[in-house]
Design an enzyme around this catalytic site. Structure first.
Site, PDB file in Angstrom:
ATOM      1  CD  GLU A  73      -2.798  -1.472   2.282  1.00 45.72           C
ATOM      2  OE1 GLU A  73      -1.963  -1.607   3.236  1.00 45.72           O
ATOM      3  OE2 GLU A  73      -3.860  -1.395   2.278  1.00 45.72           O
ATOM      4  CD  GLU A  81      -3.458  -6.222   4.170  1.00 44.28           C
ATOM      5  OE1 GLU A  81      -3.529  -7.078   3.192  1.00 44.28           O
ATOM      6  OE2 GLU A  81      -2.950  -5.093   4.038  1.00 44.28           O
TER       7      GLU A  81
HETATM    8  N1  CAA Z   1       4.754  -6.602  11.612  1.00 42.98           N
HETATM    9  C1  CAA Z   1       5.660  -7.040  12.474  1.00 42.98           C
HETATM   10  N2  CAA Z   1       6.621  -7.714  12.357  1.00 42.98           N
HETATM   11  C2  CAA Z   1       6.880  -8.223  11.342  1.00 42.98           C
HETATM   12  C3  CAA Z   1       6.169  -8.301  10.468  1.00 42.98           C
HETATM   13  C4  CAA Z   1       4.932  -7.438  10.254  1.00 42.98           C
HETATM   14  N3  CAA Z   1       4.085  -6.937   9.411  1.00 42.98           N
HETATM   15  N4  CAA Z   1       6.551  -8.954   9.160  1.00 42.98           N
HETATM   16  C5  CAA Z   1       7.772  -9.320   9.829  1.00 42.98           C
HETATM   17  N5  CAA Z   1       7.898  -8.972  10.980  1.00 42.98           N
HETATM   18  C6  CAA Z   1       8.979  -9.764  11.886  1.00 42.98           C
HETATM   19  C7  CAA Z   1       8.758 -10.902  12.382  1.00 42.98           C
HETATM   20  O1  CAA Z   1       7.803 -11.202  13.435  1.00 42.98           O
HETATM   21  C8  CAA Z   1      10.033 -11.505  12.694  1.00 42.98           C
HETATM   22  O2  CAA Z   1      10.521 -10.962  13.813  1.00 42.98           O
HETATM   23  P1  CAA Z   1      11.136 -11.718  15.100  1.00 42.98           P
HETATM   24  O3  CAA Z   1      12.556 -12.068  14.492  1.00 42.98           O
HETATM   25  O4  CAA Z   1      11.300 -10.926  16.332  1.00 42.98           O
HETATM   26  O5  CAA Z   1      10.320 -12.921  15.091  1.00 42.98           O
HETATM   27  C9  CAA Z   1      10.986 -10.731  11.522  1.00 42.98           C
HETATM   28  O6  CAA Z   1      10.174  -9.666  11.133  1.00 42.98           O
HETATM   29  C10 CAA Z   1      11.493 -11.509  10.415  1.00 42.98           C
HETATM   30  O7  CAA Z   1      10.305 -12.029   9.882  1.00 42.98           O
HETATM   31  P2  CAA Z   1      10.256 -13.731   9.593  1.00 42.98           P
HETATM   32  O8  CAA Z   1      11.119 -14.405  10.513  1.00 42.98           O
HETATM   33  O9  CAA Z   1       8.812 -13.830   9.616  1.00 42.98           O
HETATM   34  O10 CAA Z   1      10.794 -13.691   8.238  1.00 42.98           O
HETATM   35  P3  CAA Z   1      10.824 -14.946   6.924  1.00 42.98           P
HETATM   36  O11 CAA Z   1      11.789 -14.458   6.159  1.00 42.98           O
HETATM   37  O12 CAA Z   1      10.609 -16.065   7.466  1.00 42.98           O
HETATM   38  O13 CAA Z   1       9.158 -14.358   6.447  1.00 42.98           O
HETATM   39  C11 CAA Z   1       7.462 -12.797   5.512  1.00 42.98           C
HETATM   40  C12 CAA Z   1       9.080 -13.269   5.729  1.00 42.98           C
HETATM   41  C13 CAA Z   1       7.071 -13.852   4.660  1.00 42.98           C
HETATM   42  C14 CAA Z   1       7.271 -11.385   4.975  1.00 42.98           C
HETATM   43  C15 CAA Z   1       6.808 -13.069   6.746  1.00 42.98           C
HETATM   44  O14 CAA Z   1       7.676 -12.226   7.896  1.00 42.98           O
HETATM   45  C16 CAA Z   1       5.627 -12.335   7.158  1.00 42.98           C
HETATM   46  O15 CAA Z   1       4.532 -13.410   6.601  1.00 42.98           O
HETATM   47  N6  CAA Z   1       5.152 -11.189   7.458  1.00 42.98           N
HETATM   48  C17 CAA Z   1       3.844 -10.649   7.799  1.00 42.98           C
HETATM   49  C18 CAA Z   1       3.436 -10.185   6.247  1.00 42.98           C
HETATM   50  C19 CAA Z   1       1.915  -9.515   6.899  1.00 42.98           C
HETATM   51  O16 CAA Z   1       0.991 -10.260   6.837  1.00 42.98           O
HETATM   52  N7  CAA Z   1       1.565  -8.335   6.309  1.00 42.98           N
HETATM   53  C20 CAA Z   1       0.622  -7.640   6.483  1.00 42.98           C
HETATM   54  C21 CAA Z   1       0.496  -6.971   7.637  1.00 42.98           C
HETATM   55  S1  CAA Z   1      -1.034  -6.264   8.185  1.00 42.98           S
HETATM   56  C22 CAA Z   1      -1.360  -4.851   7.327  1.00 42.98           C
HETATM   57  O17 CAA Z   1      -0.433  -4.289   6.934  1.00 42.98           O
HETATM   58  C23 CAA Z   1      -2.445  -4.164   7.301  1.00 42.98           C
HETATM   59  C24 CAA Z   1      -2.714  -3.079   6.534  1.00 42.98           C
HETATM   60  O18 CAA Z   1      -3.584  -3.244   5.839  1.00 42.98           O
HETATM   61  C25 CAA Z   1      -1.905  -1.823   6.449  1.00 42.98           C
END
Ligand code: CAA
Length: 257
Positions: free
Chosen positions: A111, A131
Site C-alpha cells: 500500500e 491481511e
Molecule cells: N509486523 C511486525 N513484525 C513483522 C512483520 C509485520 N508485518 N513482518 C515481519 N515481521 C517480523 C517477524 O515477526 C520477525 O520478527 P522476530 O525475529 O522478532 O520474530 C522478523 O520480522 C522476520 O520475519 P520472519 O522471521 O517471519 O521472516 P521470514 O523470512 O521467515 O518471512 C515474511 C518473511 C513472509 C514477509 C513474513 O515475515 C510475514 O509473513 N510477515 C507478515 C506479512 C503480513 O502479514 N503483512 C500484512 C500486515 S497487516 C497490514 O499491513 C494491514 C494493512 O492493511 C496496513
C-alpha cells in the site's frame, strides 16, 4: 527530527529515503509513519530537491503494517484515533515520489508503494495483500488502489487469497512501471528521479496532479482539469525557455519561474 527507522540522503537533486528496520523487515509502525511524513515534507519544501525515491532493503521493501503494534488495538482505539489516517499526509507531497521495491512489499508495504507515484520493482520483488490471513483486510488503501492498478479480478484474487505476485506478474498487471535487476534497483530509481528533477518543477507538479486526478473524476472533468493546467503553464518563463531551447537546438535552463 532525528530518525530512528529511516535513513535519508540527497543524491544531486534527488531525496532518497531508505526504510531501516531490518529486524522487523521494515514493518511500518507509528514511528516509521511519523519519520516518513517528516522526511517527505522536508524534501518537499527543499528547493534543491526535485523528486524523491523511497526504498527498503533487498529482502524487504516493507512486510506490512506492524502486526505487533496493532495486535492489542481495540475498536474504540482504532476508531477514535482514526488508525492509519496519518498515511494521508504521506500522499500530500506535490513532488514526485518513486517507490523502489525489492523483496517483500506486503500489506501496508504494498500500500505504501502504491501511494508513491510509480513503482520500479527489482526482479526479486513480491507484492501481496495478506491481511485476510490475519483475520482483517487492507486498511491503508489496498482494496481501492490495487483495484485501480490491476483491475477487479486480480485485486479480488490478491486480497481474498492473500497470495503474492512476483515482479513479472506485477509488471504485466500494470502495478509496476518497470522491472530491473535487484542489484541496480536504487541506482535505476535514482536515475529516473534525477531525470524528473531536471525538468521545470511547476510542469512536473502539475503533471503529477493531473495524472492523480484521473483516479478521482470523470473523463470530461479530467480533460477540462488537464487543459486548465496546460494553459496555466504558459504563464511560466520555463515554457518560453523550454520551447526556445528546442527551436535553438540547445538544452533548456529551467528556473522554476
Ligand atoms: N509486523 C511486525 N513484525 C513483522 C512483520 C509485520 N508485518 N513482518 C515481519 N515481521 C517480523 C517477524 O515477526 C520477525 O520478527 P522476530 O525475529 O522478532 O520474530 C522478523 O520480522 C522476520 O520475519 P520472519 O522471521 O517471519 O521472516 P521470514 O523470512 O521467515 O518471512 C515474511 C518473511 C513472509 C514477509 C513474513 O515475515 C510475514 O509473513 N510477515 C507478515 C506479512 C503480513 O502479514 N503483512 C500484512 C500486515 S497487516 C497490514 O499491513 C494491514 C494493512 O492493511 C496496513
Amino acid at each position: 527530527m532525528t530518525y530512528e527507522t529511516i535513513l535519508t540522503e540527497t543524491r544531486g537533486k534527488v531525496g532518497l529515503i531508505t526504510l531501516n528496520r531490518p529486524k522487523a523487515l521494515n514493518a511500518l509502525n507509528s514511528r516509521v509513519l511519523a519519520e516518513l511524513v517528516a522526511a517527505v515534507t522536508d524534501f518537499g519544501s527543499n528547493a534543491d530537491i526535485g523528486a524523491m525515491v523511497v526504498t527498503g532493503s533487498e529482502k524487504a521493501f516493507a512486510a506490512g503494517a506492524d502486526i505487533k503494534e496493532m495486535q492489542a488495538l481495540s475498536y474504540a482505539d482504532a476508531y477514535t484515533q482514526d488508525f492509519f489516517v496519518g498515511w494521508e499526509d504521506f500522499t500530500r507531497t506535490r513532488k514526485p515520489i518513486i517507490a523502489a521495491v525489492a523483496g517483500y512489499a506486503l500489506g501496508g508495504g504494498c500500500e505504501l508503494a502504491m501511494m508513491c507515484d510509480f513503482i520500479i520493482a527489482a526482479d526479486n520483488a513480491k507484492f501481496g495483500q495478506p491481511e485476510i490471513t490475519l483475520g482483517v483486510m487492507p486498511g491503508m488503501g489496498g482494496s481501492q488502489r490495487l483495484t485501480r492498478f490491476v483491475g477487479k479480478s486480480k485485486a479480488m484474487d490478491m486480497c481474498l487469497t492473500g497470495r503474492m505476485m512476483d515482479a513479472q506478474e506485477a509488471e504485466r498487471s500494470g502495478l509496476v512501471s518497470r522491472v530491473v535487476p535487484a542489484s541496480d534497483l536504487v541506482e535505476e530509481a535514482v536515475k529516473a528521479a534525477a531525470k524528473i528533477a531536471e525538468f521545470s518543477l511547476p510542469s512536473v507538479m502539475m503533471t503529477k496532479e493531473a495524472v492523480n486526478r484521473a483516479y478521482e473524476t470523470t473523463l470530461g472533468e479530467g480533460l477540462r482539469f488537464e487543459r486548465r493546467l496546460f494553459h496555466s503553464l504558459f504563464a511560466f518563463e520555463d515554457q518560453k525557455e523550454g520551447m526556445a531551447a528546442f527551436a535553438e537546438k540547445r538544452k533548456p535552463n529551467f528556473t522554476n519561474r
